[in-house]
Design a protein around this motif. Structure first.
Motif, short mmCIF file in Angstrom:
data_model
loop_
_atom_site.label_atom_id
_atom_site.label_comp_id
_atom_site.label_asym_id
_atom_site.label_seq_id
_atom_site.Cartn_x
_atom_site.Cartn_y
_atom_site.Cartn_z
N ILE A 82 0.86 -1.17 0.00
CA ILE A 82 0.00 0.00 0.00
C ILE A 82 0.90 1.23 0.00
CG2 ILE A 82 -1.55 1.40 1.45
CD1 ILE A 82 -2.92 -1.21 2.31
N THR A 83 0.53 2.26 -0.76
CA THR A 83 1.24 3.54 -0.72
C THR A 83 0.25 4.65 -0.42
OG1 THR A 83 0.99 4.04 -3.08
CG2 THR A 83 2.89 2.71 -2.44
N PHE A 84 0.74 5.70 0.23
CA PHE A 84 -0.08 6.90 0.43
C PHE A 84 0.82 8.08 0.77
CE2 PHE A 84 0.00 4.60 4.49
CZ PHE A 84 0.27 5.58 5.44
N ASN A 85 0.27 9.27 0.63
CA ASN A 85 0.97 10.50 1.01
C ASN A 85 0.35 11.02 2.29
OD1 ASN A 85 2.53 10.45 -1.37
ND2 ASN A 85 0.94 11.51 -2.53
N TYR A 86 1.22 11.42 3.24
CA TYR A 86 0.72 11.83 4.55
C TYR A 86 1.66 12.87 5.13
CZ TYR A 86 -1.33 11.22 9.23
OH TYR A 86 -1.98 11.41 10.43
N ALA A 87 1.12 14.04 5.41
CA ALA A 87 1.91 15.12 6.01
C ALA A 87 3.21 15.37 5.23
CB ALA A 87 2.21 14.82 7.48
N ASN A 88 3.07 15.47 3.93
CA ASN A 88 4.19 15.75 3.04
C ASN A 88 5.26 14.65 3.03
OD1 ASN A 88 3.22 18.36 2.18
ND2 ASN A 88 3.85 19.14 4.19
N ARG A 89 4.85 13.44 3.38
CA ARG A 89 5.75 12.29 3.35
C ARG A 89 5.14 11.21 2.47
NH1 ARG A 89 10.71 12.93 5.54
NH2 ARG A 89 10.76 11.26 7.05
N LYS A 90 5.94 10.58 1.65
CA LYS A 90 5.49 9.48 0.81
C LYS A 90 5.74 8.17 1.55
CE LYS A 90 6.31 9.87 -3.64
NZ LYS A 90 7.05 10.08 -4.93
N VAL A 91 4.67 7.38 1.73
CA VAL A 91 4.72 6.22 2.61
C VAL A 91 4.48 4.94 1.83
CG1 VAL A 91 3.73 5.19 4.70
CG2 VAL A 91 3.78 7.69 4.47
N LEU A 92 5.27 3.91 2.17
CA LEU A 92 5.12 2.58 1.59
C LEU A 92 4.90 1.58 2.72
CD1 LEU A 92 5.49 0.45 -0.76
CD2 LEU A 92 7.93 0.46 -0.15
#
Length: 276
Positions: free
Chosen positions: A128-138
């Motif tokens: 799963i990937t998402f963007n959160y608080a200006n951070r790209k998350v995997l």
């Protein structure tokens, strides 16, 4: 094989992170109540895989997870079940105690799951990937390339770095190893929320999860311990002739063995979880 990746895009608000439900229905019920109390919707509740595992209620656990409609990636157990494999794919050393125990709980779980549950398990993405608080998350289970790779806090950063795919991701949320931790390197973060299906070898029956919070417009997170009806989980495991050693761990919070652990984590057995 191409990776199946679910992209959630930009998300905001509290995010509940957890892993390793391990067929522990009582822990999942307790965590779902936490999500509801914190007003975290199912689409922001994310599991790092291994919904199915050591405990006694694989079918009930998968069905509750499905009804809840939380997000998950595939752990090694989901991968193996989807392929009809004869072992859990945990990467245990052949002939080890963990390998021996897996020859008890994995066929048990396989025999209990309905076609509906197996179909649901097969639909789960690899990442799963998402963007959160200006951070790209995997979100990964073991690592990006190897679902069964054990990554711990003490694991050298050189082993963690490839999962960030260069500069594509700022944060990796991992699972599989059973222990909660954070590890920062320069501007990168590896975050393991822990698992809810088994204690963290810390001498407590409580289990672990984490919550992301962007309310201050920053990427912040906190680990939490979860109290649940572990005595019922223990009783059900013993009633269904699952490994007594794992049933005992549910109550004592101490693992039967530390054969998968690096020396540093092994030496911390029974000393409580300290996340710094």
């Amino acid at each position: 094989m191409d990776k199946k990746i679910e992209e959630l895009g930009q998300i905001s608000g509290k995010v509940l992170l957890f892993g390793g439900v391990y067929s522990n229905l009582q822990a999942l019920e307790a965590l779902k109540q936490i999500a509801e109390k914190e007003n975290i919707p199912p689409e922001r509740c994310i599991c790092t895989g291994d919904i199915v595992g050591y405990c006694a209620q694989p079918e009930e656990t998968v069905q509750l997870f499905k009804i809840w409609n939380a997000k998950s990636i595939a752990g090694n157990v989901e991968v193996q079940l989807s392929e009809g494999a004869t072992d859990c794919g945990c990467d245990f050393r052949k002939g080890s105690r963990c390998d021996g125990f897996s020859q008890q709980w994995y066929p048990y779980a396989q025999s209990k799951l309905s076609k509906n549950s197996l179909s649901f398990i097969s639909s789960i993405p690899d990442h799963i990937t998402f963007n959160y608080a200006n951070r790209k998350v995997l979100v990964v289970h073991g690592s990006f390339e190897n679902t069964s790779e054990f990554i711990f806090k003490s694991t050298p950063w050189d082993a963690k770095a490839p999962s960030f795919n260069g500069n594509e991701f700022d944060v990796v949320i991992g699972g599989h190893c059973g222990l909660p931790f954070q590890d920062k390197h320069d501007d990168k973060l590896w975050l393991n929320p822990g698992v809810i299906g088994m204690p963290a070898n810390d001498g407590s029956p409580n289990v672990w999860y984490a919550i992301l919070d962007d309310s201050q417009n920053t990427f912040s997170f906190k680990h939490y311990s979860l109290n649940y009806n572990y005595r019922l989980t223990n009783k059900l495991m013993l009633n269904d002739s699952l490994p007594e050693e794992y049933a005992r761990t549910i109550v004592t919070g101490i693992w039967d063995n530390t054969e998968i652990l690096p020396a540093i984590e092994s030496g911390l057995q029974g000393f409580g979880v300290q996340i710094i």
